[in-house]
Design a protein around this motif. Structure first.
Motif, PDB file in Angstrom:
ATOM      1  N   MET A   1     -23.033  15.390 -45.645  1.00 58.05           N
ATOM      2  CA  MET A   1     -23.654  14.312 -46.395  1.00 58.05           C
ATOM      3  C   MET A   1     -24.807  13.752 -45.567  1.00 58.05           C
ATOM      4  O   MET A   1     -24.636  13.366 -44.415  1.00 58.05           O
ATOM      5  N   SER A   2     -25.985  13.737 -46.151  1.00 60.01           N
ATOM      6  CA  SER A   2     -27.130  13.217 -45.418  1.00 60.01           C
ATOM      7  C   SER A   2     -27.101  11.692 -45.417  1.00 60.01           C
ATOM      8  O   SER A   2     -26.548  11.064 -46.312  1.00 60.01           O
ATOM      9  N   ALA A   3     -27.702  11.126 -44.410  1.00 64.44           N
ATOM     10  CA  ALA A   3     -27.744   9.670 -44.281  1.00 64.44           C
ATOM     11  C   ALA A   3     -28.950   9.138 -45.042  1.00 64.44           C
ATOM     12  O   ALA A   3     -29.931   8.681 -44.461  1.00 64.44           O
ATOM     13  N   HIS A   4     -28.884   9.241 -46.383  1.00 57.97           N
ATOM     14  CA  HIS A   4     -29.995   8.827 -47.231  1.00 57.97           C
ATOM     15  C   HIS A   4     -29.429   8.124 -48.454  1.00 57.97           C
ATOM     16  O   HIS A   4     -28.557   8.663 -49.135  1.00 57.97           O
ATOM     17  N   CYS A   5     -29.917   6.914 -48.731  1.00 61.43           N
ATOM     18  CA  CYS A   5     -29.435   6.133 -49.868  1.00 61.43           C
ATOM     19  C   CYS A   5     -30.222   6.514 -51.117  1.00 61.43           C
ATOM     20  O   CYS A   5     -31.454   6.526 -51.105  1.00 61.43           O
ATOM     21  N   GLN A   6     -29.510   6.808 -52.205  1.00 65.10           N
ATOM     22  CA  GLN A   6     -30.172   7.177 -53.449  1.00 65.10           C
ATOM     23  C   GLN A   6     -30.817   5.978 -54.131  1.00 65.10           C
ATOM     24  O   GLN A   6     -31.778   6.139 -54.876  1.00 65.10           O
ATOM     25  N   VAL A   7     -30.313   4.783 -53.888  1.00 66.61           N
ATOM     26  CA  VAL A   7     -30.825   3.592 -54.574  1.00 66.61           C
ATOM     27  C   VAL A   7     -32.012   2.989 -53.827  1.00 66.61           C
ATOM     28  O   VAL A   7     -33.079   2.771 -54.401  1.00 66.61           O
ATOM     29  N   THR A   8     -31.842   2.722 -52.540  1.00 64.78           N
ATOM     30  CA  THR A   8     -32.889   2.041 -51.782  1.00 64.78           C
ATOM     31  C   THR A   8     -33.800   2.997 -51.025  1.00 64.78           C
ATOM     32  O   THR A   8     -34.872   2.597 -50.580  1.00 64.78           O
ATOM     33  N   GLY A   9     -33.371   4.242 -50.837  1.00 68.30           N
ATOM     34  CA  GLY A   9     -34.177   5.205 -50.096  1.00 68.30           C
ATOM     35  C   GLY A   9     -34.090   5.049 -48.591  1.00 68.30           C
ATOM     36  O   GLY A   9     -34.885   5.633 -47.862  1.00 68.30           O
ATOM     37  N   THR A  37     -18.238   5.846 -56.655  1.00 69.90           N
ATOM     38  CA  THR A  37     -18.160   6.344 -58.020  1.00 69.90           C
ATOM     39  C   THR A  37     -18.283   5.162 -58.966  1.00 69.90           C
ATOM     40  O   THR A  37     -17.574   4.165 -58.819  1.00 69.90           O
ATOM     41  N   TYR A  38     -19.197   5.277 -59.922  1.00 67.90           N
ATOM     42  CA  TYR A  38     -19.428   4.232 -60.916  1.00 67.90           C
ATOM     43  C   TYR A  38     -19.217   4.810 -62.307  1.00 67.90           C
ATOM     44  O   TYR A  38     -19.482   5.989 -62.549  1.00 67.90           O
ATOM     45  N   TYR A  39     -18.774   3.966 -63.215  1.00 63.59           N
ATOM     46  CA  TYR A  39     -18.587   4.370 -64.602  1.00 63.59           C
ATOM     47  C   TYR A  39     -19.804   3.953 -65.411  1.00 63.59           C
ATOM     48  O   TYR A  39     -20.232   2.797 -65.357  1.00 63.59           O
ATOM     49  N   LEU A  40     -20.381   4.909 -66.141  1.00 60.85           N
ATOM     50  CA  LEU A  40     -21.521   4.632 -67.021  1.00 60.85           C
ATOM     51  C   LEU A  40     -21.004   4.492 -68.452  1.00 60.85           C
ATOM     52  O   LEU A  40     -20.695   5.491 -69.100  1.00 60.85           O
ATOM     53  N   PRO A  41     -20.895   3.272 -68.968  1.00 57.40           N
ATOM     54  CA  PRO A  41     -20.359   3.097 -70.321  1.00 57.40           C
ATOM     55  C   PRO A  41     -21.221   3.747 -71.397  1.00 57.40           C
ATOM     56  O   PRO A  41     -20.701   4.243 -72.402  1.00 57.40           O
ATOM     57  N   ARG A  46     -18.289   9.161 -65.421  1.00 62.28           N
ATOM     58  CA  ARG A  46     -18.440   8.589 -64.094  1.00 62.28           C
ATOM     59  C   ARG A  46     -19.508   9.357 -63.329  1.00 62.28           C
ATOM     60  O   ARG A  46     -19.674  10.558 -63.526  1.00 62.28           O
ATOM     61  N   ILE A  47     -20.216   8.643 -62.447  1.00 62.75           N
ATOM     62  CA  ILE A  47     -21.192   9.291 -61.573  1.00 62.75           C
ATOM     63  C   ILE A  47     -20.879   8.892 -60.137  1.00 62.75           C
ATOM     64  O   ILE A  47     -20.376   7.798 -59.883  1.00 62.75           O
ATOM     65  N   ALA A  66     -29.108  -0.312 -65.210  1.00 63.25           N
ATOM     66  CA  ALA A  66     -30.500  -0.540 -64.812  1.00 63.25           C
ATOM     67  C   ALA A  66     -30.871   0.311 -63.602  1.00 63.25           C
ATOM     68  O   ALA A  66     -31.977   0.866 -63.533  1.00 63.25           O
ATOM     69  N   VAL A  67     -29.953   0.429 -62.659  1.00 56.61           N
ATOM     70  CA  VAL A  67     -30.229   1.213 -61.453  1.00 56.61           C
ATOM     71  C   VAL A  67     -30.357   2.694 -61.801  1.00 56.61           C
ATOM     72  O   VAL A  67     -31.258   3.381 -61.313  1.00 56.61           O
ATOM     73  N   VAL A  68     -29.483   3.191 -62.664  1.00 61.02           N
ATOM     74  CA  VAL A  68     -29.558   4.601 -63.073  1.00 61.02           C
ATOM     75  C   VAL A  68     -30.855   4.865 -63.837  1.00 61.02           C
ATOM     76  O   VAL A  68     -31.489   5.915 -63.659  1.00 61.02           O
ATOM     77  N   ALA A  69     -31.281   3.918 -64.657  1.00 59.22           N
ATOM     78  CA  ALA A  69     -32.553   4.081 -65.372  1.00 59.22           C
ATOM     79  C   ALA A  69     -33.712   4.181 -64.381  1.00 59.22           C
ATOM     80  O   ALA A  69     -34.629   4.999 -64.567  1.00 59.22           O
ATOM     81  N   ARG A  70     -33.680   3.365 -63.320  1.00 57.01           N
ATOM     82  CA  ARG A  70     -34.722   3.433 -62.287  1.00 57.01           C
ATOM     83  C   ARG A  70     -34.701   4.768 -61.558  1.00 57.01           C
ATOM     84  O   ARG A  70     -35.756   5.348 -61.273  1.00 57.01           O
ATOM     85  N   LEU A  71     -33.495   5.258 -61.247  1.00 58.39           N
ATOM     86  CA  LEU A  71     -33.382   6.539 -60.551  1.00 58.39           C
ATOM     87  C   LEU A  71     -33.925   7.676 -61.408  1.00 58.39           C
ATOM     88  O   LEU A  71     -34.625   8.563 -60.916  1.00 58.39           O
ATOM     89  N   ARG A  72     -33.612   7.651 -62.687  1.00 65.42           N
ATOM     90  CA  ARG A  72     -34.100   8.708 -63.585  1.00 65.42           C
ATOM     91  C   ARG A  72     -35.607   8.617 -63.784  1.00 65.42           C
ATOM     92  O   ARG A  72     -36.284   9.639 -63.899  1.00 65.42           O
ATOM     93  N   ALA A  73     -36.149   7.402 -63.816  1.00 63.17           N
ATOM     94  CA  ALA A  73     -37.601   7.243 -63.934  1.00 63.17           C
ATOM     95  C   ALA A  73     -38.305   7.789 -62.697  1.00 63.17           C
ATOM     96  O   ALA A  73     -39.434   8.278 -62.781  1.00 63.17           O
TER      97      ALA A  73
END
Length: 78
Positions: A1-9, A37-41, A46-47, A66-73
């Motif tokens: 696992m790399s030491a990289h955050c998917q949300v904040t970078g 692990t988060y649940y996407l309603p 789950r992701i 909102a965070v997943v929408a930002r990641l996909r954008a």
């Protein structure tokens, strides 16, 4: 696992450790990375994200949708 955050970078910081005798050796400061692990309603599934402690706080504040929408954008595959 790399030491990289998917949300904040956030990534590791690099520098030197300096001993008492002033010998310098390379080292790195890793961010506090967790697998969460988060649940996407909206999708009914789950992701699993690799996030830092600050990324977890961001998800708590803004919401996972909102965070997943930002990641996909940004073009990141979830």
């Amino acid at each position: 696992m790399s030491a990289h955050c998917q949300v904040t970078g956030r990534k590791p910081g690099f520098g030197k450790s300096v001993s008492h005798s002033h010998v310098r050796t390379n080292r790195r400061w890793d961010p506090n990375i967790q697998r969460k692990t988060y649940y996407l309603p909206s999708e009914g599934r789950r992701i699993t994200l690799t996030v830092s402690a600050k990324g977890i706080k961001t998800i708590d504040r803004d919401g996972i949708e909102a965070v997943v929408a930002r990641l996909r954008a940004r073009g990141e595959k979830i």
